[in-house]
Design an enzyme around this catalytic site. Structure first.
Site, PDB file in Angstrom:
ATOM      1  N   GLY A  44       0.827  -1.198   0.000  1.00 40.58           N
ATOM      2  CA  GLY A  44       0.000   0.000   0.000  1.00 40.58           C
ATOM      3  C   GLY A  44       0.861   1.249   0.000  1.00 40.58           C
ATOM      4  N   CYS A  45       0.276   2.361  -0.392  1.00 39.69           N
ATOM      5  CA  CYS A  45       1.065   3.594  -0.523  1.00 39.69           C
ATOM      6  C   CYS A  45       1.532   4.097   0.849  1.00 39.69           C
ATOM      7  CB  CYS A  45       0.271   4.664  -1.263  1.00 39.69           C
ATOM      8  SG  CYS A  45      -1.379   5.006  -0.605  1.00 39.69           S
ATOM      9  N   TYR A  46       0.627   4.203   1.815  1.00 43.56           N
ATOM     10  CA  TYR A  46       1.045   4.640   3.153  1.00 43.56           C
ATOM     11  C   TYR A  46       2.034   3.658   3.791  1.00 43.56           C
ATOM     12  CZ  TYR A  46      -2.823   8.075   3.230  1.00 43.56           C
ATOM     13  OH  TYR A  46      -3.670   9.117   2.963  1.00 43.56           O
ATOM     14  N   THR A 101       4.143   1.818   2.382  1.00 39.72           N
ATOM     15  CA  THR A 101       5.435   1.917   1.712  1.00 39.72           C
ATOM     16  C   THR A 101       6.330   2.918   2.419  1.00 39.72           C
ATOM     17  OG1 THR A 101       4.589   1.240  -0.453  1.00 39.72           O
ATOM     18  CG2 THR A 101       6.598   2.572  -0.435  1.00 39.72           C
TER      19      THR A 101
END
Length: 310
Positions: A113-115, A117
């Site tokens: 996921g972006c967060y 990461t």
């Protein structure tokens, strides 16, 4: 011979950006279903079982359904949803944390996921090296461009002209928490405070630390040096070790970017530290990470097709 790649969910933001990064490459053959067949079960099943690698850019339930359609033992999968990020039998697609060989050999890869990461890039190596305690109640503060919320949130920000900031996750229990806890090796899930700002793309993830209050915590220079050593061979993740900037910015008109910058801001008198990651939620936080894993799975140069000019 070109590898046959099927992007299931190619009409969404992540799928479109993956397609952009792969288009024009001679080593891959992109297969996309026409609009009228994108939700046709038979067409999807055929595409999933005749490709070399399927990239799933779907909601979680649809991603699980797609995996269930695969009968071929030769189809490999990169799932950009959150459906399989802590699932047995799946390799977490963060090569800088789990190693490039793990991705190269994997059949099933879950895209981070972006967060998570940003959080994992900062915390996981330090916990693994024993420089930060695994049993500390960490907090994560983060802002993202609105593209991370999909088409509905994009429409909301672009049609409601006065919408500038959206805080959410106040019910706790965010779906990213298990991913953050497990892949960082933590005893407890972090306290996660996400928000969305009026920019299409971009992300800043911050982990504040009071080293003086933490047992078994290293000093700020030791944390910075450890991160720099961990990512010293990365062409994608960099650690700022020179003079620290006075501010970090997200630009509304930012171009796609698949890199990530890490910072260790510190007050040596108070032992207060702010670990910060800056990245593109659609780049290293989504599409860029999927292409990075694809490159490794195909035995290509890890950075092929990535946008790395900040």
């Amino acid at each position: 011979m070109a590898a046959r790649i099927f992007i299931d969910g190619a009409a969404g933001t992540t799928g479109l950006e993956i397609h952009q990064r792969l288009s024009g490459r001679e080593d891959v053959e992109l297969h996309r279903l026409p609009d009228e067949l994108r939700k046709d079960g038979d067409a999807r099943r055929d595409a999933l079982n005749t490709c070399d690698i399927a990239i799933l850019c779907l909601p979680d339930d649809a991603a699980r359904e797609a995996v269930g359609m695969i009968d071929s033992d030769s189809t490999r999968v990169i799932d950009a949803s959150s459906a399989h990020r802590v699932a047995d039998g799946w390799t977490y697609g963060f090569p800088e944390i789990y190693g490039r060989n793990a991705i190269r050999k994997a059949r099933f890869v879950s895209n981070p996921g972006c967060y998570p990461t940003g959080f994992l890039a900062l915390v996981a190596p330090l916990v693994r090296e024993g420089l930060l305690p695994a049993d500390w109640p960490y907090s994560v503060h983060a802002v993202s461009g609105y593209s991370g919320g999909g088409n509905a949130l994009i429409d909301r920000f672009e049609t409601e002209g006065d919408l500038a900031w959206r805080g959410y996750g106040y019910a706790m229990g965010h779906k990213h928490l298990a991913e953050m806890q497990i892949h960082a090796g933590l005893a407890h899930p972090p306290l996660f405070a996400p928000a969305v700002v009026d920019a299409m793309r971009g992300m800043v993830v911050e982990v504040p630390l009071s080293l003086r209050a933490m047992p078994r915590a290293a000093t700020a220079p030791e944390l910075r040096n450890a991160l720099a050593a961990h990512y010293r061979n990365s062409s994608i993740i960099s650690v700022s070790t020179g003079k620290m900037p006075q501010e970090l910015l997200l630009q509304r008109g930012a171009a796609p970017w698949d890199g990530m910058e890490l910072f260790v801001f510190a007050d040596m008198e108070t032992d207060q530290v702010r670990l910060v990651a800056r990245l593109d939620n659609l780049g290293k936080g989504a599409s860029g990470a999927a292409v990075q894993s694809l490159n490794l799975m195909l035995g290509r140069e890890e950075t092929s097709g990535l946008e790395l000019s900040a």
